[in-house]
Design an enzyme around this catalytic site. Structure first.
Site, short mmCIF file in Angstrom:
data_model
loop_
_atom_site.label_atom_id
_atom_site.label_comp_id
_atom_site.label_asym_id
_atom_site.label_seq_id
_atom_site.Cartn_x
_atom_site.Cartn_y
_atom_site.Cartn_z
N PHE A 104 9.67 3.51 8.51
CA PHE A 104 9.68 2.26 9.27
C PHE A 104 9.77 1.06 8.34
CE2 PHE A 104 7.71 -1.31 11.46
CZ PHE A 104 8.24 -1.22 12.74
N GLY A 105 9.02 1.11 7.27
CA GLY A 105 9.01 -0.01 6.34
C GLY A 105 7.78 0.03 5.46
N LYS A 117 2.06 -3.05 8.72
CA LYS A 117 3.33 -2.33 8.56
C LYS A 117 4.47 -3.21 9.08
CE LYS A 117 3.75 1.68 10.67
NZ LYS A 117 3.81 3.12 10.94
N ASP A 157 4.74 15.04 14.70
CA ASP A 157 5.06 14.87 13.28
C ASP A 157 3.81 15.00 12.43
OD1 ASP A 157 6.79 14.51 11.15
OD2 ASP A 157 6.66 12.33 11.20
N LEU A 179 0.82 -1.22 0.00
CA LEU A 179 0.00 0.00 0.00
C LEU A 179 0.85 1.26 0.00
CD1 LEU A 179 -2.60 -1.11 2.71
CD2 LEU A 179 -2.96 -1.02 0.23
N GLU A 191 5.06 2.94 1.53
CA GLU A 191 6.30 2.70 2.26
C GLU A 191 6.75 3.98 2.93
OE1 GLU A 191 10.82 0.88 1.56
OE2 GLU A 191 9.35 0.93 -0.07
N GLY A 192 7.21 3.88 4.17
CA GLY A 192 7.72 5.02 4.92
C GLY A 192 9.04 4.69 5.57
#
Length: 422
Positions: free
Chosen positions: A110-111, A139, A236, A105, A107-108
């Site tokens: 963290f993963g 995630k 954030d 879906l 990606e950031g």
């Protein structure tokens, strides 16, 4: 990155460039180093044989353990301990079809986040075509990620205890050896960032009315965090962390950097600088002093993005326009120039009065001194007032009347179109 329990290992986050959905290291930047006082974890049960504070109970079928996650009183609640399903890695592997690439879906830092399917009642893996199947978002920590256990713990111990209509539900987690995973409710419409900045013939700009509704929902989520006993600071806030469900209800996601706010009469907490350039409050970037109203500044940046349809930071723009806040403030403060700043896709959907109030609220949130920023409860009230402004069609204004906008587009003088775009 962040740590909501003790000393922090920190790195600076960077610019969200067009087409990039994660965060980048800003070139030429330096990392400020500051000490952080120890911080206690939220009330959670201590796992035997582990130093991590996470709930360890698990029902045989998984249903009893996650039922409370679906109960979201309008005002929100904070549980004493996380009420989450503990998944095995094998279960999540099955739910996501072995983490197939076509289930990704996004990606950031963290993963990757994968789409998965579980049974609504048992939360066990199931096939997508089954009538009782429920879509989830999983995630998974990627090898070599700058984030890790600390962010994972923050999510479990903060988001796992919070239930509010405008916060993404954390349904469960997995911890097996080096595998760290988090399981969330699936948000079908993706992030606000995608809706504001995606390009293509299949993408329809979201309307003025819908942007206001999304802003109100996100503001209510922040107001809930700030009004809690711990005065939780999100730290954030940005458009990519606002997710939308099937009905475009806004929910705040990604709680890896949250902090408990100041206590004992203090005005702020001191910590290393975390977050994303362009959204972080100036007092936080320069001193490391984090206020509850530092979140309000971030909200003001997102409000400006929604008003203009432009990214907070965009390296593709000319140098003077790189930072949206610095560039836009003169337009926000001048009612005659304001129509040039508003997203041209919103033509015919708002009155000059509504746009002016939205601009004034944005400026107030972006005030240099945290004391001069409104509370999130005040922001919610102001946005709700703007939302109620639904004038007759002849009072709607069109940016086309000004022919040229700061977006670099030249418009012919065409009749105003009042239809709302979704």
């Amino acid at each position: 990155m962040g740590n909501c329990f003790g000393s922090e290992e920190t790195e600076l986050e960077g610019v969200n460039t067009p087409g990039h959905h994660g965060q980048l290291q800003l070139q030429g930047s330096t990392t400020a180093s500051r000490s952080l006082p120890p911080m206690s974890a939220p009330n959670a049960r201590q796992s035997q044989g582990s130093s991590m504070s996470v709930i360890t109970s698990r029902s045989t079928n998984g249903a009893g353990n996650i039922s409370a996650a679906f109960l979201e009183p309008e005002e929100g609640v904070i549980l004493e301990v996380p009420n989450l399903r503990i998944f095995t890695f094998a279960e999540l592997k099955a739910a996501t079809r072995n983490f197939k690439p076509d289930t990704v879906l996004g990606e950031g830092g963290f993963g990757r986040v994968y789409k998965g399917w579980v049974d609504k009642k048992t939360m066990n893996p199931t096939s997508s075509g089954v009538g009782s199947a429920m879509v989830i978002a999983v995630k998974k920590l990627k090898p070599g990620s700058s984030q890790g256990l600390e962010e994972w713990q923050c999510e479990v111990n903060f988001l796992g205890r919070m239930s509010h209509p405008n916060l993404v539900r954390l349904l469960g987690y997995c911890l097996e050896e080096r595998e760290l995973l988090l399981v969330y409710e699936f948000m079908a419409k993706g992030s606000l960032e995608n809706h504001l900045f995606r390009k293509g013939s299949s993408v329809h700009p979201i309307s003025w009315a819908l942007r206001l509704r999304i802003a109100i929902g996100a503001a209510r989520g922040l107001a809930f965090l700030h009004s809690s006993d711990k005065h939780v600071i999100y730290r954030d806030f940005k458009s990519s962390n606002i997710l939308l469900d099937t009905h475009y209800n806004a929910k705040i996601s990604d709680f890896g950097l949250v902090r408990n706010g100041p206590a004992d009469g203090d005005s702020h907490v001191t910590t290393r600088i975390m977050g994303t350039y362009g959204y972080a409050a100036p007092e936080y970037v320069s001193t490391g002093h984090l206020y509850v109203k530092s979140d309000v500044y971030g909200f003001g940046v997102v409000l400006l993005e929604m008003l203009t349809g432009l990214r907070a930071l965009d390296t593709a723009r000319p140098a003077p326009q790189l930072n949206l806040v610095n560039w836009a403030k003169p337009y926000l403060a001048d009612r005659r120039r304001l129509p040039q700043l508003v997203d041209p896709h919103l033509e015919g959907q708002y009155t000059s009065r509504a746009a002016l109030l939205a601009a004034q609220l944005t400026m107030s949130c972006l005030a240099g001194d945290p004391k001069n920023r409104p509370s999130m409860a005040e922001v919610v009230a102001a946005l709700e007032m703007i939302e109620r402004m639904k004038p007759p069609p002849h009072r709607l204004i069109s940016p086309r009347a000004t022919a040229r906008t700061v977006h670099g587009r030249t418009h012919a003088r065409l009749p105003t179109r009042t239809a709302i775009l979704h």
